[in-house]
Design a protein around this motif. Structure first.
Motif, PDB file in Angstrom:
ATOM      1  N   MET A   1      -1.298  12.412  -0.371  1.00 49.17           N
ATOM      2  CA  MET A   1      -1.872  11.429  -1.405  1.00 49.17           C
ATOM      3  C   MET A   1      -1.622  12.426  -2.503  1.00 49.17           C
ATOM      4  SD  MET A   1      -6.018  11.075  -2.054  1.00 49.17           S
ATOM      5  CE  MET A   1      -6.087   9.798  -0.919  1.00 49.17           C
ATOM      6  N   LEU A   2      -1.160  11.954  -3.647  1.00 49.04           N
ATOM      7  CA  LEU A   2      -1.040  12.629  -4.926  1.00 49.04           C
ATOM      8  C   LEU A   2      -2.271  12.616  -5.580  1.00 49.04           C
ATOM      9  CD1 LEU A   2       2.138  10.494  -6.362  1.00 49.04           C
ATOM     10  CD2 LEU A   2       2.104  12.815  -5.237  1.00 49.04           C
ATOM     11  N   LYS A   3      -2.481  13.920  -6.246  1.00 49.93           N
ATOM     12  CA  LYS A   3      -3.596  14.511  -7.131  1.00 49.93           C
ATOM     13  C   LYS A   3      -2.855  14.527  -8.436  1.00 49.93           C
ATOM     14  CE  LYS A   3      -7.024  18.091  -8.045  1.00 49.93           C
ATOM     15  NZ  LYS A   3      -7.492  19.333  -7.113  1.00 49.93           N
ATOM     16  N   PHE A   4      -3.783  13.767  -9.327  1.00 52.32           N
ATOM     17  CA  PHE A   4      -3.642  13.928 -10.892  1.00 52.32           C
ATOM     18  C   PHE A   4      -4.874  14.313 -11.429  1.00 52.32           C
ATOM     19  CE2 PHE A   4      -1.098   9.993  -9.438  1.00 52.32           C
ATOM     20  CZ  PHE A   4       0.133  10.408  -9.951  1.00 52.32           C
ATOM     21  N   ILE A   5      -4.496  15.106 -12.528  1.00 55.84           N
ATOM     22  CA  ILE A   5      -5.444  15.664 -13.550  1.00 55.84           C
ATOM     23  C   ILE A   5      -5.372  14.970 -14.833  1.00 55.84           C
ATOM     24  CG2 ILE A   5      -6.527  17.659 -14.771  1.00 55.84           C
ATOM     25  CD1 ILE A   5      -7.060  17.707 -11.703  1.00 55.84           C
ATOM     26  N   LEU A   6      -6.200  14.294 -15.353  1.00 53.42           N
ATOM     27  CA  LEU A   6      -6.590  13.576 -16.608  1.00 53.42           C
ATOM     28  C   LEU A   6      -7.005  14.616 -17.784  1.00 53.42           C
ATOM     29  CD1 LEU A   6      -6.888   9.823 -17.420  1.00 53.42           C
ATOM     30  CD2 LEU A   6      -7.576  11.580 -19.035  1.00 53.42           C
ATOM     31  N   LEU A   7      -6.377  15.020 -18.591  1.00 52.02           N
ATOM     32  CA  LEU A   7      -6.989  16.014 -19.627  1.00 52.02           C
ATOM     33  C   LEU A   7      -7.503  15.305 -20.832  1.00 52.02           C
ATOM     34  CD1 LEU A   7      -7.553  18.794 -20.672  1.00 52.02           C
ATOM     35  CD2 LEU A   7      -5.306  18.867 -21.298  1.00 52.02           C
ATOM     36  N   HIS A   8      -8.604  15.274 -21.080  1.00 55.73           N
ATOM     37  CA  HIS A   8      -8.935  14.485 -22.464  1.00 55.73           C
ATOM     38  C   HIS A   8      -9.483  15.575 -23.254  1.00 55.73           C
ATOM     39  CE1 HIS A   8     -13.098  14.483 -21.096  1.00 55.73           C
ATOM     40  NE2 HIS A   8     -12.800  14.101 -19.849  1.00 55.73           N
ATOM     41  N   GLY A   9     -10.142  15.293 -24.524  1.00 51.69           N
ATOM     42  CA  GLY A   9     -10.613  16.036 -25.611  1.00 51.69           C
ATOM     43  C   GLY A   9     -12.192  16.037 -25.185  1.00 51.69           C
ATOM     44  N   ALA A  36     -10.522  13.376 -14.269  1.00 50.87           N
ATOM     45  CA  ALA A  36     -10.837  13.354 -15.469  1.00 50.87           C
ATOM     46  C   ALA A  36     -11.477  14.744 -15.853  1.00 50.87           C
ATOM     47  CB  ALA A  36     -11.223  12.161 -16.277  1.00 50.87           C
ATOM     48  N   THR A  37     -11.003  15.504 -16.952  1.00 52.27           N
ATOM     49  CA  THR A  37     -11.622  16.706 -17.250  1.00 52.27           C
ATOM     50  C   THR A  37     -11.353  17.091 -18.723  1.00 52.27           C
ATOM     51  OG1 THR A  37     -11.912  19.080 -16.833  1.00 52.27           O
ATOM     52  CG2 THR A  37      -9.872  18.161 -16.605  1.00 52.27           C
ATOM     53  N   ALA A  38     -12.093  17.821 -19.284  1.00 51.14           N
ATOM     54  CA  ALA A  38     -12.051  18.359 -20.534  1.00 51.14           C
ATOM     55  C   ALA A  38     -11.811  20.021 -20.516  1.00 51.14           C
ATOM     56  CB  ALA A  38     -13.055  18.086 -21.616  1.00 51.14           C
ATOM     57  N   GLN A  39     -11.915  20.577 -19.286  1.00 51.27           N
ATOM     58  CA  GLN A  39     -11.735  21.791 -18.912  1.00 51.27           C
ATOM     59  C   GLN A  39     -10.507  22.040 -17.897  1.00 51.27           C
ATOM     60  OE1 GLN A  39     -13.090  24.445 -20.589  1.00 51.27           O
ATOM     61  NE2 GLN A  39     -14.167  22.977 -21.922  1.00 51.27           N
TER      62      GLN A  39
END
Length: 296
Positions: A1-9, A36-39
């Motif tokens: 399974m692919l793991k993605f990190i979505l970086l946002h403000g 999803a993360t801001a850190q």
């Protein structure tokens, strides 16, 4: 399974939150993890990064990416740019340069731009499927890092499956089927009741037999490019006399898998043998070393 990190403000607005939620739903339906993360530095390793870029957050996101360079070196990354209320898109050149040079990331060139009108679910699904294939290929490349050309050549000399033997009541009918549907080539006869056919370097024998039946679940699989899967499915459907079967799909006929990458069609040959024609799924792209070794 692919793991993605979505970086946002730090303080995403309503439009950004909606897009984050929609991407999360599409990823979940495809069988991927998306966090999803801001850190960024708190998330650990991932297979791919998605950077949600707004005009007023470029400096802060650049600083986070700089701090996490070592963690995400040689990782797939793509940008999702959020246009402002006037439709102006944030500049991406500086962050792209930072990612490709300082962090040595593999930047997916087909980033996503979110204007005032939201992307449809189907558009997001198609975009994520493309990025997922790119990410899986990068992941496999990382696993092969350090593999020499000589080692790849040696791997190709290891034992491999050479042929299969299928049964047919009429040799001529069976040969015509595999020739017309797949372009298989007749090679030679092995006695009066068996012929050798070849399909893209793989031999298969067709042996005449009066009485036989295949057990439930027994089938052969033929991997093809996605466009060829669709082309073969259209050819089979147009024939009218070939029986389409469900296989692992939701219903008989051409279909896409949950990842929107794998496509497949199942049908029977003239003697009831189920043939699966499919394109590689994400799990195969990221784990099957041979798919890349054969290209070295």
């Amino acid at each position: 399974m692919l793991k993605f990190i979505l970086l946002h403000g730090a303080n995403p607005d309503a439009r950004a939150l909606t897009l984050i939620g929609e991407l999360g739903q599409v990823a979940s339906a495809a069988g991927f993890e998306l966090h999803a993360t801001a850190q960024l530095s708190r998330q650990g390793e991932a297979d791919g990064l998605i950077v949600l870029l707004a005009s007023d957050q470029q400096a802060a996101l650049a600083a986070q990416l700089k701090a996490a360079e070592a963690l995400y070196r040689n990782t797939a990354v793509t940008l999702v740019r959020l246009a402002d209320s006037q439709g102006r898109e944030p500049a991406a050149e500086a962050i792209n340069q930072q990612l490709s040079q300082a962090a040595a990331c593999f930047v997916y060139p087909y980033g996503l731009t979110q204007l005032d009108k939201p992307q449809s679910s189907e558009a997001l699904k198609t975009w994520l499927a493309g990025y997922a294939k790119f990410t899986a290929a990068v992941k496999m490349w990382r696993a092969l890092e350090g593999v020499s050309i000589d080692a790849a050549a040696l791997a190709r000399q290891q034992p491999q499956l050479n042929h299969i033997n299928i049964l047919a009541r009429d040799l001529e009918v069976s040969q015509a089927f595999y020739r017309n549907i797949f372009g298989a080539r007749y090679c030679y006869n092995l006695g009066p009741r068996k012929v050798v056919m070849e399909l893209n370097g793989f031999d298969f024998f067709i042996e005449q037999s009066a009485e036989f039946s295949y057990p439930p679940g027994y089938h052969i699989g033929i991997r093809a490019l996605p466009e060829d899967v669709k082309r073969i499915a259209e050819r089979v459907t147009a024939n009218g006399s070939i029986k389409l079967v469900k296989g692992n799909g939701p219903a008989p006929g051409y279909h896409h898998g949950p990842d929107n990458v794998r496509s497949a069609v199942y049908f029977e040959d003239p003697d009831g043998l189920v043939v699966e024609v499919y394109s590689a799924e994400i799990e195969m792209i990221e784990t099957n070393r041979r798919l890349l070794l054969d290209q070295l």
